[in-house]
Design a protein around this motif. Structure first.
Motif, PDB file in Angstrom:
ATOM      1  N   PHE A  45      15.156  12.282  -7.680  1.00  0.00           N
ATOM      2  CA  PHE A  45      14.787  13.164  -6.574  1.00  0.00           C
ATOM      3  C   PHE A  45      13.308  13.007  -6.270  1.00  0.00           C
ATOM      4  O   PHE A  45      12.881  13.091  -5.130  1.00  0.00           O
ATOM      5  CB  PHE A  45      15.071  14.627  -6.921  1.00  0.00           C
ATOM      6  N   VAL A  46      12.539  12.810  -7.322  1.00  0.00           N
ATOM      7  CA  VAL A  46      11.106  12.535  -7.212  1.00  0.00           C
ATOM      8  C   VAL A  46      10.917  11.120  -7.748  1.00  0.00           C
ATOM      9  O   VAL A  46      11.420  10.776  -8.817  1.00  0.00           O
ATOM     10  CB  VAL A  46      10.276  13.541  -8.044  1.00  0.00           C
ATOM     11  N   ARG A  47      10.217  10.293  -7.016  1.00  0.00           N
ATOM     12  CA  ARG A  47      10.082   8.881  -7.400  1.00  0.00           C
ATOM     13  C   ARG A  47       9.263   8.676  -8.667  1.00  0.00           C
ATOM     14  O   ARG A  47       9.336   7.639  -9.291  1.00  0.00           O
ATOM     15  CB  ARG A  47       9.453   8.094  -6.260  1.00  0.00           C
ATOM     16  N   THR A  48       8.449   9.649  -9.018  1.00  0.00           N
ATOM     17  CA  THR A  48       7.622   9.533 -10.217  1.00  0.00           C
ATOM     18  C   THR A  48       8.249  10.386 -11.320  1.00  0.00           C
ATOM     19  O   THR A  48       7.979  11.571 -11.414  1.00  0.00           O
ATOM     20  CB  THR A  48       6.189  10.014  -9.929  1.00  0.00           C
ATOM     21  N   PRO A  49       9.098   9.796 -12.174  1.00  0.00           N
ATOM     22  CA  PRO A  49       9.794  10.600 -13.178  1.00  0.00           C
ATOM     23  C   PRO A  49       8.869  11.193 -14.233  1.00  0.00           C
ATOM     24  O   PRO A  49       9.229  12.152 -14.891  1.00  0.00           O
ATOM     25  CB  PRO A  49      10.772   9.611 -13.814  1.00  0.00           C
ATOM     26  N   ASP A  50       7.681  10.650 -14.375  1.00  0.00           N
ATOM     27  CA  ASP A  50       6.746  11.170 -15.367  1.00  0.00           C
ATOM     28  C   ASP A  50       5.877  12.299 -14.822  1.00  0.00           C
ATOM     29  O   ASP A  50       5.096  12.875 -15.565  1.00  0.00           O
ATOM     30  CB  ASP A  50       5.834  10.039 -15.864  1.00  0.00           C
ATOM     31  N   ASP A  51       5.977  12.579 -13.518  1.00  0.00           N
ATOM     32  CA  ASP A  51       5.105  13.591 -12.921  1.00  0.00           C
ATOM     33  C   ASP A  51       5.880  14.378 -11.876  1.00  0.00           C
ATOM     34  O   ASP A  51       6.079  13.922 -10.763  1.00  0.00           O
ATOM     35  CB  ASP A  51       3.885  12.911 -12.286  1.00  0.00           C
ATOM     36  N   LEU A  52       6.327  15.574 -12.230  1.00  0.00           N
ATOM     37  CA  LEU A  52       6.949  16.474 -11.275  1.00  0.00           C
ATOM     38  C   LEU A  52       5.993  17.619 -10.946  1.00  0.00           C
ATOM     39  O   LEU A  52       6.389  18.634 -10.405  1.00  0.00           O
ATOM     40  CB  LEU A  52       8.247  17.049 -11.837  1.00  0.00           C
ATOM     41  N   GLY A  53       4.739  17.451 -11.259  1.00  0.00           N
ATOM     42  CA  GLY A  53       3.750  18.498 -11.073  1.00  0.00           C
ATOM     43  C   GLY A  53       3.170  18.536  -9.674  1.00  0.00           C
ATOM     44  O   GLY A  53       3.784  18.101  -8.699  1.00  0.00           O
ATOM     45  N   THR A  54       1.957  19.020  -9.564  1.00  0.00           N
ATOM     46  CA  THR A  54       1.325  19.223  -8.261  1.00  0.00           C
ATOM     47  C   THR A  54       0.877  17.924  -7.615  1.00  0.00           C
ATOM     48  O   THR A  54       0.701  17.877  -6.405  1.00  0.00           O
ATOM     49  CB  THR A  54       0.098  20.142  -8.410  1.00  0.00           C
ATOM     50  N   GLN A  55       0.690  16.858  -8.385  1.00  0.00           N
ATOM     51  CA  GLN A  55       0.215  15.596  -7.811  1.00  0.00           C
ATOM     52  C   GLN A  55       1.370  14.700  -7.356  1.00  0.00           C
ATOM     53  O   GLN A  55       1.145  13.715  -6.674  1.00  0.00           O
ATOM     54  CB  GLN A  55      -0.642  14.846  -8.828  1.00  0.00           C
ATOM     55  N   ALA A  56       2.596  15.030  -7.709  1.00  0.00           N
ATOM     56  CA  ALA A  56       3.747  14.206  -7.341  1.00  0.00           C
ATOM     57  C   ALA A  56       4.194  14.544  -5.925  1.00  0.00           C
ATOM     58  O   ALA A  56       3.862  15.592  -5.375  1.00  0.00           O
ATOM     59  CB  ALA A  56       4.899  14.450  -8.309  1.00  0.00           C
ATOM     60  N   GLU A  57       4.970  13.630  -5.342  1.00  0.00           N
ATOM     61  CA  GLU A  57       5.550  13.912  -4.028  1.00  0.00           C
ATOM     62  C   GLU A  57       6.632  14.977  -4.178  1.00  0.00           C
ATOM     63  O   GLU A  57       7.133  15.227  -5.276  1.00  0.00           O
ATOM     64  CB  GLU A  57       6.134  12.648  -3.417  1.00  0.00           C
ATOM     65  N   SER A  58       7.004  15.575  -3.088  1.00  0.00           N
ATOM     66  CA  SER A  58       8.042  16.596  -3.109  1.00  0.00           C
ATOM     67  C   SER A  58       9.407  15.947  -3.348  1.00  0.00           C
ATOM     68  O   SER A  58       9.633  14.822  -2.921  1.00  0.00           O
ATOM     69  CB  SER A  58       8.071  17.342  -1.784  1.00  0.00           C
ATOM     70  N   PRO A  59      10.330  16.664  -3.987  1.00  0.00           N
ATOM     71  CA  PRO A  59      11.665  16.114  -4.188  1.00  0.00           C
ATOM     72  C   PRO A  59      12.392  15.931  -2.856  1.00  0.00           C
ATOM     73  O   PRO A  59      12.178  16.696  -1.919  1.00  0.00           O
ATOM     74  CB  PRO A  59      12.378  17.163  -5.040  1.00  0.00           C
ATOM     75  N   THR A  60      13.264  14.927  -2.790  1.00  0.00           N
ATOM     76  CA  THR A  60      14.027  14.701  -1.564  1.00  0.00           C
ATOM     77  C   THR A  60      15.068  15.787  -1.350  1.00  0.00           C
ATOM     78  O   THR A  60      15.382  16.134  -0.222  1.00  0.00           O
ATOM     79  CB  THR A  60      14.737  13.341  -1.610  1.00  0.00           C
ATOM     80  N   HIS A  61      15.612  16.333  -2.416  1.00  0.00           N
ATOM     81  CA  HIS A  61      16.648  17.354  -2.350  1.00  0.00           C
ATOM     82  C   HIS A  61      16.274  18.494  -3.313  1.00  0.00           C
ATOM     83  O   HIS A  61      16.867  18.626  -4.385  1.00  0.00           O
ATOM     84  CB  HIS A  61      18.006  16.771  -2.741  1.00  0.00           C
ATOM     85  N   PRO A  62      15.292  19.337  -2.952  1.00  0.00           N
ATOM     86  CA  PRO A  62      14.823  20.359  -3.900  1.00  0.00           C
ATOM     87  C   PRO A  62      15.894  21.375  -4.288  1.00  0.00           C
ATOM     88  O   PRO A  62      15.951  21.796  -5.447  1.00  0.00           O
ATOM     89  CB  PRO A  62      13.659  21.029  -3.172  1.00  0.00           C
ATOM     90  N   GLU A  63      16.759  21.760  -3.334  1.00  0.00           N
ATOM     91  CA  GLU A  63      17.794  22.740  -3.663  1.00  0.00           C
ATOM     92  C   GLU A  63      18.801  22.165  -4.656  1.00  0.00           C
ATOM     93  O   GLU A  63      19.243  22.850  -5.576  1.00  0.00           O
ATOM     94  CB  GLU A  63      18.534  23.204  -2.394  1.00  0.00           C
ATOM     95  N   LEU A  64      19.156  20.895  -4.479  1.00  0.00           N
ATOM     96  CA  LEU A  64      20.092  20.248  -5.399  1.00  0.00           C
ATOM     97  C   LEU A  64      19.458  20.093  -6.779  1.00  0.00           C
ATOM     98  O   LEU A  64      20.115  20.312  -7.803  1.00  0.00           O
ATOM     99  CB  LEU A  64      20.530  18.891  -4.851  1.00  0.00           C
TER     100      LEU A  64
END
Length: 136
Positions: A45-64
């Motif tokens: 969902f997020v292209r950077t699997p090591d960073d889901l924090g504030t510096q990462a891009e938003s998830p493509t499907h946040p609700e899922l």
């Protein structure tokens, strides 16, 4: 947020593990779900699997991502149940053949990288998936 309380029992490793795996810390479940999704689809969902924090891009499907994370925690952090839920979904069972030309042009104009999963992505299988009878 705020000032975290220091761990007080022994070296604090058990308290740290409990804090990481707590239902009050949904980030752990989100990271795990993102990596499992990436395993099945080639991209999370997020292209950077090591960073889901504030510096990462938003998830493509946040609700899922939130739904799967909640489901994962409610099912006792069961990887088997998470894999089964994903693999029985319609998105996992999609065909990789492109749709009719007019739809292909429309979808490709909206989402050229197929981040919204309007068709299955073709990807290379690893050795074990190619030869299921072979084991290391």
């Amino acid at each position: 947020g705020g000032k975290p309380a220091p761990f007080k029992v022994g070296s604090g490793r058990l308290e740290l593990a409990e804090a990481i795996g707590s239902k009050n810390n949904p980030l752990t479940a989100r990271v795990i779900v993102n990596r499992v999704w990436m395993h099945h689809f080639g991209e999370g969902f997020v292209r950077t699997p090591d960073d889901l924090g504030t510096q990462a891009e938003s998830p493509t499907h946040p609700e899922l991502l939130d739904y799967l994370s909640s489901y994962f925690m409610e099912q006792g952090w069961s990887f088997k149940k998470l894999h089964k839920l994903i693999m029985l979904s319609k998105v996992y069972q999609q065909d990789c053949k492109p749709p009719k030309q007019e739809l292909l042009n429309k979808y490709a104009a909206i989402d050229p990288e197929n981040r919204l999963l309007w068709r299955a992505n073709v990807r290379r299988l690893d050795f074990e998936a190619t030869f299921p009878g072979c084991r290391r």
